[in-house]
Write an enzyme that holds these catalytic residues in place. Structure first.
Site, PDB file in Angstrom:
ATOM      1  CG  ASN A 164      26.991 -36.756  78.612  1.00 50.15           C
ATOM      2  OD1 ASN A 164      26.619 -35.936  79.119  1.00 50.15           O
ATOM      3  ND2 ASN A 164      27.318 -37.855  79.707  1.00 50.15           N
ATOM      4  CD  GLU A 165      22.460 -39.892  72.554  1.00 51.78           C
ATOM      5  OE1 GLU A 165      23.740 -40.755  72.325  1.00 51.78           O
ATOM      6  OE2 GLU A 165      21.418 -40.462  72.022  1.00 51.78           O
ATOM      7  N   PRO A 166      26.301 -37.281  70.938  1.00 54.24           N
ATOM      8  CG  PRO A 166      26.886 -38.388  69.125  1.00 54.24           C
ATOM      9  CD  PRO A 166      26.088 -38.560  70.281  1.00 54.24           C
ATOM     10  CB  SER A 168      27.599 -34.253  75.669  1.00 55.91           C
ATOM     11  OG  SER A 168      26.374 -34.836  75.251  1.00 55.91           O
ATOM     12  CB  THR A 183      20.791 -43.728  71.474  1.00 58.40           C
ATOM     13  OG1 THR A 183      21.951 -43.172  71.475  1.00 58.40           O
ATOM     14  CG2 THR A 183      20.547 -44.156  72.951  1.00 58.40           C
TER      15      THR A 183
END
Ligand code: F6R
Length: 400
Positions: A164-166, A168, A183
């Site tokens: 869950n990347e920034p 999300s 990432t």
């Protein structure tokens, strides 16, 4: 009867998630393994299944090694364990070395007695059209298993949990997601080069993670220190997904000392309790304040000290002018024109060893030319002052 005022824990005033700090990765991982083992046994004794949420990456490797050891040496059984992994690259073959399916087999599943039917890992082999149904059925299977009893998490340097990347949302479900370049770069070590790291991944959503009954996040090493601080002490924000864990009522961070370094209790210990004002601590506090206020050390005022929470220092050490000068001299004395020590000279302010002379020096350079860019002057001086200088270039050859 008069009640005593409640004791205020100053660390808790900053840290909004419970944090346990261990001296080494091994000790932190052993603690986490113990938690898992107790839960598995307790559930087993009650005739119940134990549902674990699992992570991959470098962080949990020592934890899995300890669980494998407990299985082999202490008879810990995984017969009543059901697992759900957080994520998988997309697209990827389940058998590819870098797939999280293969990772879990290598590090845990093939070494313990878990029933293969109880293992769940998102499938990176499906077509895009099939992913939505897959994601729904993944969550359904999880629900049918009774939900996650204990979720293990790592944390990305950008604050991601699972993938869950920034950005999300706290309501996010299991889905496909774009991986940030940071990432992909952080994970490139498993691949031949960065262009081979998949651009997408399937991840359990944050809403799913937050439903776990208990969450344990592991983080090791200095590269995680800044993001651990943001997640634990910062505002709850979707730009740092791990900060959303502050909303969970049974979440703890298990971290080593290096990952804890940016927490206020270490970075600015004068704010969380009484401390002894050693010269080193004074320097740390004043330099920190100067950087935050973007002021030269010699321009700091009594007011700055008070407003920055350093009023105690003024009381103990005199006024700002005196303290500023003291720190200025400490900083000045850390600069030398003799980086290898001055032969035959003893200068109290410069503790660099003058003996032996000449010295044999090895400069470790993480990338060819970092030695020149970041310490070219020092390098030149060491050479000019008669030392034998060598450079060890550390490169994988990826960036030619
Ligand atoms: C992987 C996962 C990720 C990692 C994170 C840290 O399943 O959930 O959130 O935990 O990217 O990775 P490492 O442990 O390699 O630093």
């Amino acid at each position: 009867m008069q009640r005593e005022p409640a004791e205020i824990n100053l660390i808790d005033a900053f840290e909004r998630i419970s944090v346990q700090i261990f001296p080494t990765i091994k000790e932190g991982s052993a603690w986490a393994a113990q938690q898992i083992a107790s839960l598995i046994k307790q559930k087993g004794e009650a005739g119940e299944k134990c549902v674990l949420g699992l992570a991959t990456g470098s962080t949990p490797k020592t934890l899995y090694a300890e669980l494998v050891r407990m299985h082999r040496e202490e008879g810990l059984s995984f017969k009543n364990v059901i697992t759900f992994n957080l994520d998988e690259y997309y697209p990827i073959d389940n058998d590819a070395f870098q797939s999280y399916n293969a990772f879990m087999q290598r590090h845990l599943f093939q070494h313990v007695d878990i029933d293969p039917a109880n293992i769940h890992i998102p499938n990176g082999q499906l077509s895009k059209e099939e992913i939505k149904t897959h994601a729904v059925s993944y969550e359904k299977m999880l629900e049918e298993a009774g939900g996650i009893d204990l979720q293990i998490l790592g944390i990305g340097i950008n604050g991601h949990i699972g993938f869950n990347e920034p950005g999300s949302s706290i309501y996010s479900k299991t889905r496909l997601i774009n991986l940030e370049n940071s990432t992909r770069l952080a994970n490139a070590y498993e691949f031949a080069n960065i262009s081979e790291v998949p651009r997408l991944a399937i991840t359990m959503g944050i809403s799913v993670i937050l439903k776990a009954k208990k969450i344990v996040l592991l983080a090791w090493g200095p590269s995680k220190a800044a993001v651990v601080q943001k997640a634990v002490e910062g505002n709850v924000t979707e730009t740092v997904p791990a900060s959303l864990l502050q909303q969970h009522n049974d979440c703890s961070f298990i971290i080593d000392e290096a990952a804890a370094a940016e927490l206020t209790r270490f970075k600015s210990p004068w704010l969380t309790g009484e401390i002894t004002w050693s010269a080193k601590m004074i320097k740390k506090a004043v330099v920190n304040m100067a950087l935050k206020l973007e002021k030269p050390v010699l321009s700091l005022t009594n007011n700055d000290y008070t407003e920055f929470g350093l009023g105690d220092l003024l009381i103990e050490q005199g006024d700002a002018y005196e303290i500023n000068l003291k720190v200025y001299y400490m900083l000045r004395d850390s600069i030398t024109g003799w980086p290898g020590g001055k032969p035959k000279a003893t200068i109290p302010a410069h503790p660099e060893r003058s003996e032996p002379y000449p010295k044999k020096v090895i400069i470790f350079s993480p990338h060819p030319d970092d030695d020149i860019i970041s310490m070219g002057g020092t390098f030149q001086r060491l050479h000019d002052q008669g030392h034998e200088v060598h450079i060890a270039y550390q490169t994988s050859g990826i960036f030619s």
